[in-house]
Design an enzyme around this catalytic site. Sequence first.
Site, mmCIF file in Angstrom:
data_model
loop_
_atom_site.group_PDB
_atom_site.id
_atom_site.type_symbol
_atom_site.label_atom_id
_atom_site.label_comp_id
_atom_site.label_asym_id
_atom_site.label_seq_id
_atom_site.Cartn_x
_atom_site.Cartn_y
_atom_site.Cartn_z
ATOM 1 N N GLU A 32 0.857 -1.188 0.000
ATOM 2 C CA GLU A 32 0.000 0.000 0.000
ATOM 3 C C GLU A 32 0.889 1.233 0.000
ATOM 4 O O GLU A 32 1.748 1.389 0.867
ATOM 5 C CB GLU A 32 -0.920 0.030 1.225
ATOM 6 C CG GLU A 32 -1.854 1.242 1.206
ATOM 7 C CD GLU A 32 -2.704 1.368 2.457
ATOM 8 O OE1 GLU A 32 -3.746 2.043 2.385
ATOM 9 O OE2 GLU A 32 -2.320 0.823 3.513
ATOM 10 N N GLU A 57 4.846 4.841 3.937
ATOM 11 C CA GLU A 57 4.366 6.146 4.406
ATOM 12 C C GLU A 57 5.566 7.012 4.742
ATOM 13 O O GLU A 57 6.409 6.642 5.559
ATOM 14 C CB GLU A 57 3.472 5.972 5.645
ATOM 15 C CG GLU A 57 3.014 7.260 6.284
ATOM 16 C CD GLU A 57 2.248 8.157 5.310
ATOM 17 O OE1 GLU A 57 2.683 9.317 5.142
ATOM 18 O OE2 GLU A 57 1.256 7.692 4.722
ATOM 19 N N ASP A 84 9.615 7.316 0.928
ATOM 20 C CA ASP A 84 8.873 8.030 -0.115
ATOM 21 C C ASP A 84 8.616 7.089 -1.283
ATOM 22 O O ASP A 84 9.536 6.413 -1.763
ATOM 23 C CB ASP A 84 9.688 9.234 -0.584
ATOM 24 C CG ASP A 84 8.869 10.219 -1.413
ATOM 25 O OD1 ASP A 84 8.040 9.766 -2.234
ATOM 26 O OD2 ASP A 84 9.063 11.430 -1.258
ATOM 27 N N ASP A 106 -3.766 12.070 -1.988
ATOM 28 C CA ASP A 106 -3.965 13.492 -2.251
ATOM 29 C C ASP A 106 -4.349 13.678 -3.719
ATOM 30 O O ASP A 106 -3.633 13.215 -4.612
ATOM 31 C CB ASP A 106 -2.664 14.253 -1.957
ATOM 32 C CG ASP A 106 -2.865 15.762 -1.901
ATOM 33 O OD1 ASP A 106 -3.696 16.287 -2.672
ATOM 34 O OD2 ASP A 106 -2.173 16.417 -1.104
ATOM 35 N N LYS A 110 -4.830 20.791 -9.005
ATOM 36 C CA LYS A 110 -4.324 21.741 -9.997
ATOM 37 C C LYS A 110 -3.562 21.017 -11.109
ATOM 38 O O LYS A 110 -2.795 20.088 -10.850
ATOM 39 C CB LYS A 110 -3.406 22.759 -9.325
ATOM 40 C CG LYS A 110 -4.123 23.666 -8.325
ATOM 41 C CD LYS A 110 -3.181 24.683 -7.729
ATOM 42 C CE LYS A 110 -3.907 25.591 -6.738
ATOM 43 N NZ LYS A 110 -2.994 26.585 -6.125
ATOM 44 N N ASP A 142 -12.422 9.232 -2.495
ATOM 45 C CA ASP A 142 -13.706 9.920 -2.343
ATOM 46 C C ASP A 142 -13.831 11.045 -3.359
ATOM 47 O O ASP A 142 -14.871 11.684 -3.449
ATOM 48 C CB ASP A 142 -13.817 10.518 -0.940
ATOM 49 C CG ASP A 142 -12.743 11.588 -0.729
ATOM 50 O OD1 ASP A 142 -11.548 11.244 -0.792
ATOM 51 O OD2 ASP A 142 -13.093 12.777 -0.532
ATOM 52 N N GLU A 180 -9.158 4.952 7.414
ATOM 53 C CA GLU A 180 -9.677 5.983 8.310
ATOM 54 C C GLU A 180 -10.499 7.008 7.545
ATOM 55 O O GLU A 180 -11.597 7.392 7.966
ATOM 56 C CB GLU A 180 -8.513 6.704 9.021
ATOM 57 C CG GLU A 180 -7.724 5.830 9.976
ATOM 58 C CD GLU A 180 -6.560 5.121 9.305
ATOM 59 O OE1 GLU A 180 -5.772 4.492 10.006
ATOM 60 O OE2 GLU A 180 -6.451 5.180 8.056
ATOM 61 N N TYR A 181 -9.970 7.459 6.402
ATOM 62 C CA TYR A 181 -10.683 8.448 5.599
ATOM 63 C C TYR A 181 -11.995 7.887 5.072
ATOM 64 O O TYR A 181 -13.007 8.588 5.014
ATOM 65 C CB TYR A 181 -9.820 8.905 4.424
ATOM 66 C CG TYR A 181 -8.741 9.884 4.799
ATOM 67 C CD1 TYR A 181 -9.057 11.133 5.328
ATOM 68 C CD2 TYR A 181 -7.400 9.585 4.609
ATOM 69 C CE1 TYR A 181 -8.074 12.044 5.676
ATOM 70 C CE2 TYR A 181 -6.397 10.487 4.949
ATOM 71 C CZ TYR A 181 -6.746 11.713 5.484
ATOM 72 O OH TYR A 181 -5.770 12.606 5.824
ATOM 73 N N GLU A 182 -11.975 6.636 4.685
ATOM 74 C CA GLU A 182 -13.175 6.010 4.130
ATOM 75 C C GLU A 182 -14.298 5.988 5.163
ATOM 76 O O GLU A 182 -15.461 6.272 4.844
ATOM 77 C CB GLU A 182 -12.849 4.593 3.665
ATOM 78 C CG GLU A 182 -13.971 3.900 2.925
ATOM 79 C CD GLU A 182 -13.529 2.582 2.326
ATOM 80 O OE1 GLU A 182 -14.397 1.862 1.793
ATOM 81 O OE2 GLU A 182 -12.321 2.269 2.376
#
Length: 200
Positions: A32, A57, A84, A106, A110, A142, A180-182
């Site tokens: 991941e 991460e 990274d 992210d 732009k 999302d 967590e975001y989900e």
Amino acid sequence: MKQYPHIIVSNPSEHKGKWNQVFNNDHPIHVEVGTGKGQFLMGMGMLHPEVNYIGIEKYDSVIITALERAIESEQPNVKFLNEDVTNILDYFDQGEVDRLFINFTDPWPKNKHEKRRLTYKGFLDLYKQILKPTGEIHFKTDNQGLFEYSLESLSGYGMSLHNVSLDLHKSDIEGNVMTEYEEKFSQKGMRIYRCEAKFR
């Protein structure tokens, strides 16, 4: 983090091509990128003990939470790299990875930041090298704009798309493990977009 080298692996380039030795088995390797606080990877590790999981991460402040979760659960099939993703070729050999997860990255909306999106063709070049010919990329977000961009980027790269969902939590896809975001976004009633992609 240095106190737990069996969880957060330091000097991952030393294990390039030899990750099965780190796990002491020949199980498939799933990676991941941008693993965040580790909820998704820990959940997958519990559900699938027959798979080795590695989360990448780069932010120390975030991966600490993943480490705390890993210490508590003591799952031998989950490791983390505090690195990274742009250097991913330094950590994995050609064809060493069976599956790659990109979750809630992210969106970099732009146009001038397009090259930073983890589904940009430059990153796909990297993924293709470390994935097996039968390897897959599983993507969740999302962000509708990023999802549409990613579908175009993946298919434009010559990948075939499967199990495309415009509303994951109302679909019949089984075995979904939430990040967590989900959890946060779905509780607000927001759609979760998901797809799988394979190199042809």
